[in-house]
Write a protein that holds these residues in place. Structure first.
Motif, mmCIF file in Angstrom:
data_model
loop_
_atom_site.group_PDB
_atom_site.id
_atom_site.type_symbol
_atom_site.label_atom_id
_atom_site.label_comp_id
_atom_site.label_asym_id
_atom_site.label_seq_id
_atom_site.Cartn_x
_atom_site.Cartn_y
_atom_site.Cartn_z
ATOM 1 N N GLN A 54 -5.059 -7.229 1.682
ATOM 2 C CA GLN A 54 -5.157 -6.121 0.284
ATOM 3 C C GLN A 54 -3.623 -6.341 -0.331
ATOM 4 O O GLN A 54 -2.578 -6.542 0.359
ATOM 5 N N ASN A 99 -9.526 -8.771 6.447
ATOM 6 C CA ASN A 99 -9.277 -8.598 4.714
ATOM 7 C C ASN A 99 -7.843 -8.853 4.502
ATOM 8 O O ASN A 99 -6.844 -8.209 5.539
ATOM 9 N N VAL A 149 -8.672 -6.640 -2.720
ATOM 10 C CA VAL A 149 -8.959 -6.599 -1.517
ATOM 11 C C VAL A 149 -9.700 -8.035 -1.348
ATOM 12 O O VAL A 149 -10.755 -8.279 -2.178
ATOM 13 N N GLN A 175 0.762 -1.140 0.069
ATOM 14 C CA GLN A 175 -0.072 0.044 0.098
ATOM 15 C C GLN A 175 0.825 1.442 0.088
ATOM 16 O O GLN A 175 1.848 1.304 0.794
#
Length: 207
Positions: free
Chosen positions: A81, A79, A86, A37
């Motif tokens: 990711q 979750n 996702v 991310q």
């Protein structure tokens, strides 16, 4: 139903507005769960817990009753990711007020639950996803003072949208179709199963 559609549009619109400001917000609180991310992007990764409320309408196999009513419950999930993608798993348990009476027959669905996989695509703090998996719940029949209940398993499929409102809070709107397998009911003399649609709104707290 029109109100739910308008609510969904408002929810997504609010998410896009918040997304425009996402670059100025620090979402680093949940950094340990984040994979691949950007530093300041909204993270969907990690565990969450929340509640929901909605409406259910369905039908009973081999019987003209069409139970409907409000539902509410809790959900929890996790979750993973990778960039905008996702993936996760979610379970929920619901209390339901869905029932209907036709002639001497009354059928109701007092509760149900699901265990599902989720997969979606995130536009920063706005997530669109599909979901499918196991469903289970109770179908109850009543006639002339007699009551008979069966708890069965089946399947569910659906879709939804979730909007990150703050680093640890999100709101969602979701549709599920639930199909529970048939059981032989002694008081009806036939096999009865249950299928239903559920529209619900909820909030999640992300740890």
């Amino acid at each position: 139903m029109k109100g739910l559609v308008v609510g969904a549009a408002a929810l997504v619109a609010a998410g896009w507005t918040a997304s425009a400001e996402a670059a100025d917000l620090n979402y680093g609180q949940r950094a340990p769960y984040t994979v691949n991310q950007p530093l300041n992007a909204y993270s969907w990764a990690g565990p969450y817990l929340g509640g929901n409320i909605g409406y259910e309408w369905g039908s009973v196999d081999n019987n003209p009753t069409k139970p409907s009513g409000f539902v509410g419950g809790v959900q929890a999930g996790y979750n993973f990711q990778n960039g905008p993608w996702v993936f996760g798993v979610e379970g929920d348990i619901q209390a339901a007020g869905a029932d209907d009476t036709f002639a001497p027959w009354k059928f109701s669905n007092p509760w149900f639950g699901t265990l599902r996989g989720r997969a979606g695509y995130a536009f920063s703090n706005v997530l669109f996803y599909g979901t499918a998996g196991l469903a289970f719940g109770e179908l109850r029949a009543q006639t002339f003072g007699w009551t008979e209940s069966h708890t069965t398993a089946g399947w569910t499929i659906g879709a939804g949208a979730e909007v990150g409102l703050a680093p640890n809070w999100s709101a969602k709107l979701e549709y599920l179709y639930i199909d529970l397998s048939t059981s032989q009911f002694a008081i009806t003399g036939v096999s009865n199963g249950y299928s239903a649609s559920v529209v619900r709104a909820g909030v999640n707290y992300h740890f």
